[in-house]
Design a protein around this motif. Sequence first.
Motif, PDB file in Angstrom:
ATOM      1  N   LEU A  20      29.320  12.810 -26.410  1.00  0.00           N
ATOM      2  CA  LEU A  20      30.603  13.383 -26.138  1.00  0.00           C
ATOM      3  C   LEU A  20      30.487  14.645 -25.749  1.00  0.00           C
ATOM      4  O   LEU A  20      29.557  15.192 -26.660  1.00  0.00           O
ATOM      5  CB  LEU A  20      31.327  13.099 -27.354  1.00  0.00           C
ATOM      6  N   LEU A  21      30.810  15.863 -24.647  1.00  0.00           N
ATOM      7  CA  LEU A  21      30.136  17.221 -25.088  1.00  0.00           C
ATOM      8  C   LEU A  21      31.671  17.780 -25.022  1.00  0.00           C
ATOM      9  O   LEU A  21      33.123  17.791 -23.945  1.00  0.00           O
ATOM     10  CB  LEU A  21      29.120  17.031 -23.392  1.00  0.00           C
ATOM     11  N   SER A  22      31.862  19.160 -25.228  1.00  0.00           N
ATOM     12  CA  SER A  22      32.677  19.950 -25.342  1.00  0.00           C
ATOM     13  C   SER A  22      33.043  20.082 -23.138  1.00  0.00           C
ATOM     14  O   SER A  22      32.060  20.508 -22.759  1.00  0.00           O
ATOM     15  CB  SER A  22      33.163  21.173 -26.312  1.00  0.00           C
ATOM     16  N   PRO A  23      34.734  20.504 -23.161  1.00  0.00           N
ATOM     17  CA  PRO A  23      34.470  20.498 -21.896  1.00  0.00           C
ATOM     18  C   PRO A  23      34.126  22.240 -21.396  1.00  0.00           C
ATOM     19  O   PRO A  23      35.554  22.659 -21.321  1.00  0.00           O
ATOM     20  CB  PRO A  23      35.947  20.218 -21.509  1.00  0.00           C
ATOM     21  N   GLY A  27      29.482  22.985 -22.553  1.00  0.00           N
ATOM     22  CA  GLY A  27      28.730  21.289 -22.258  1.00  0.00           C
ATOM     23  C   GLY A  27      28.461  20.145 -21.042  1.00  0.00           C
ATOM     24  O   GLY A  27      27.910  19.644 -21.283  1.00  0.00           O
ATOM     25  N   ALA A  28      28.880  21.676 -20.071  1.00  0.00           N
ATOM     26  CA  ALA A  28      28.509  20.862 -18.229  1.00  0.00           C
ATOM     27  C   ALA A  28      26.639  20.754 -18.844  1.00  0.00           C
ATOM     28  O   ALA A  28      26.124  20.219 -18.030  1.00  0.00           O
ATOM     29  CB  ALA A  28      29.167  21.419 -17.532  1.00  0.00           C
ATOM     30  N   ARG A  29      26.559  22.483 -19.298  1.00  0.00           N
ATOM     31  CA  ARG A  29      24.917  23.116 -18.584  1.00  0.00           C
ATOM     32  C   ARG A  29      24.253  21.113 -19.834  1.00  0.00           C
ATOM     33  O   ARG A  29      23.132  21.121 -19.586  1.00  0.00           O
ATOM     34  CB  ARG A  29      24.386  24.215 -19.453  1.00  0.00           C
ATOM     35  N   LEU A  30      24.641  21.440 -20.896  1.00  0.00           N
ATOM     36  CA  LEU A  30      23.754  20.693 -21.827  1.00  0.00           C
ATOM     37  C   LEU A  30      23.797  19.172 -21.320  1.00  0.00           C
ATOM     38  O   LEU A  30      22.858  18.286 -21.795  1.00  0.00           O
ATOM     39  CB  LEU A  30      24.801  19.917 -23.358  1.00  0.00           C
ATOM     40  N   ALA A  31      25.051  18.879 -20.202  1.00  0.00           N
ATOM     41  CA  ALA A  31      25.025  16.987 -19.969  1.00  0.00           C
ATOM     42  C   ALA A  31      23.717  17.220 -18.918  1.00  0.00           C
ATOM     43  O   ALA A  31      23.554  16.395 -18.798  1.00  0.00           O
ATOM     44  CB  ALA A  31      26.606  16.775 -19.422  1.00  0.00           C
ATOM     45  N   ARG A  32      23.554  18.404 -18.791  1.00  0.00           N
ATOM     46  CA  ARG A  32      22.684  17.919 -16.958  1.00  0.00           C
ATOM     47  C   ARG A  32      21.039  18.192 -18.031  1.00  0.00           C
ATOM     48  O   ARG A  32      20.265  17.251 -17.677  1.00  0.00           O
ATOM     49  CB  ARG A  32      22.394  19.104 -15.986  1.00  0.00           C
ATOM     50  N   LEU A  56      29.310  16.865 -11.343  1.00  0.00           N
ATOM     51  CA  LEU A  56      30.342  16.215 -12.145  1.00  0.00           C
ATOM     52  C   LEU A  56      30.594  16.520 -13.740  1.00  0.00           C
ATOM     53  O   LEU A  56      31.851  16.858 -14.012  1.00  0.00           O
ATOM     54  CB  LEU A  56      30.308  14.457 -12.319  1.00  0.00           C
ATOM     55  N   ALA A  57      29.874  16.876 -13.887  1.00  0.00           N
ATOM     56  CA  ALA A  57      29.815  18.251 -15.431  1.00  0.00           C
ATOM     57  C   ALA A  57      30.743  18.588 -15.069  1.00  0.00           C
ATOM     58  O   ALA A  57      31.702  19.918 -15.993  1.00  0.00           O
ATOM     59  CB  ALA A  57      29.041  17.961 -16.640  1.00  0.00           C
ATOM     60  N   ALA A  58      30.743  20.277 -14.531  1.00  0.00           N
ATOM     61  CA  ALA A  58      31.288  21.354 -14.362  1.00  0.00           C
ATOM     62  C   ALA A  58      32.401  20.758 -13.515  1.00  0.00           C
ATOM     63  O   ALA A  58      33.685  21.091 -14.517  1.00  0.00           O
ATOM     64  CB  ALA A  58      30.063  22.171 -13.124  1.00  0.00           C
ATOM     65  N   ASN A  59      32.883  19.661 -12.954  1.00  0.00           N
ATOM     66  CA  ASN A  59      34.224  19.508 -13.061  1.00  0.00           C
ATOM     67  C   ASN A  59      35.017  18.831 -13.596  1.00  0.00           C
ATOM     68  O   ASN A  59      36.613  18.804 -13.759  1.00  0.00           O
ATOM     69  CB  ASN A  59      34.178  18.152 -11.925  1.00  0.00           C
ATOM     70  N   ALA A  60      33.816  18.066 -14.680  1.00  0.00           N
ATOM     71  CA  ALA A  60      34.928  17.880 -16.035  1.00  0.00           C
ATOM     72  C   ALA A  60      35.732  18.707 -16.824  1.00  0.00           C
ATOM     73  O   ALA A  60      35.886  19.233 -17.151  1.00  0.00           O
ATOM     74  CB  ALA A  60      34.337  16.409 -16.572  1.00  0.00           C
ATOM     75  N   ALA A  61      34.434  20.054 -16.470  1.00  0.00           N
ATOM     76  CA  ALA A  61      34.975  21.035 -18.028  1.00  0.00           C
ATOM     77  C   ALA A  61      35.585  21.705 -16.522  1.00  0.00           C
ATOM     78  O   ALA A  61      37.083  22.427 -17.326  1.00  0.00           O
ATOM     79  CB  ALA A  61      33.673  21.701 -18.038  1.00  0.00           C
ATOM     80  N   MET A  62      36.066  22.407 -15.588  1.00  0.00           N
ATOM     81  CA  MET A  62      36.626  22.884 -15.175  1.00  0.00           C
ATOM     82  C   MET A  62      38.511  22.598 -14.585  1.00  0.00           C
ATOM     83  O   MET A  62      38.957  22.641 -15.448  1.00  0.00           O
ATOM     84  CB  MET A  62      36.727  23.053 -14.351  1.00  0.00           C
ATOM     85  N   HIS A  63      38.350  20.889 -13.716  1.00  0.00           N
ATOM     86  CA  HIS A  63      39.335  20.474 -13.265  1.00  0.00           C
ATOM     87  C   HIS A  63      39.918  19.324 -14.786  1.00  0.00           C
ATOM     88  O   HIS A  63      41.091  18.701 -14.459  1.00  0.00           O
ATOM     89  CB  HIS A  63      38.774  19.655 -12.326  1.00  0.00           C
ATOM     90  N   GLY A  64      38.652  18.657 -15.322  1.00  0.00           N
ATOM     91  CA  GLY A  64      39.590  17.966 -16.241  1.00  0.00           C
ATOM     92  C   GLY A  64      39.750  18.170 -17.870  1.00  0.00           C
ATOM     93  O   GLY A  64      39.372  17.219 -18.591  1.00  0.00           O
ATOM     94  N   ARG A  65      39.893  19.732 -18.267  1.00  0.00           N
ATOM     95  CA  ARG A  65      39.911  19.812 -19.158  1.00  0.00           C
ATOM     96  C   ARG A  65      41.727  20.310 -20.048  1.00  0.00           C
ATOM     97  O   ARG A  65      41.643  20.329 -19.127  1.00  0.00           O
ATOM     98  CB  ARG A  65      39.065  21.139 -19.281  1.00  0.00           C
TER      99      ARG A  65
END
Length: 141
Positions: A20-23, A27-32, A56-65
Amino acid sequence: MNQQIAGLQRPTTERAFTVLLSPTRRGARLARLLAVAHLDLWGVPSEPAAHIVAELAANAAMHGRVPGRDFQLAVAVREDTVLRIELTDTKGDCLPVASVPGEHAESGRGLLIVEALSDRWGVTSGPVPRKTVWAELDLVP
């Protein structure tokens, strides 16, 4: 006794990692970074997967936050033939669609990159309020 126990256990051919990562952008950078580290540890080529996770992580952080809710990264190698990447966020009402942005648009190409680099990708809804955007790479030609 140990040889008998060891003989009964079936070797697993699946390697998996979930976190689990912060949006956030961090968090997106850490996912990669975490995905690349695990793939390197498993001996799986990580370059195309790194780009897919990043998008996908950038999208989750930006659009799925959703404030106060994390996103989940899951990476799994199945039977040494398929690499599956999943990003789950808690904004299930905002489904991603790959579309060609305008000529001078500064964003909007992320899912086109995912589509180009992966062998398959899609979106799975639920359970409410979640959605999972996934991509698969064939590891064996």
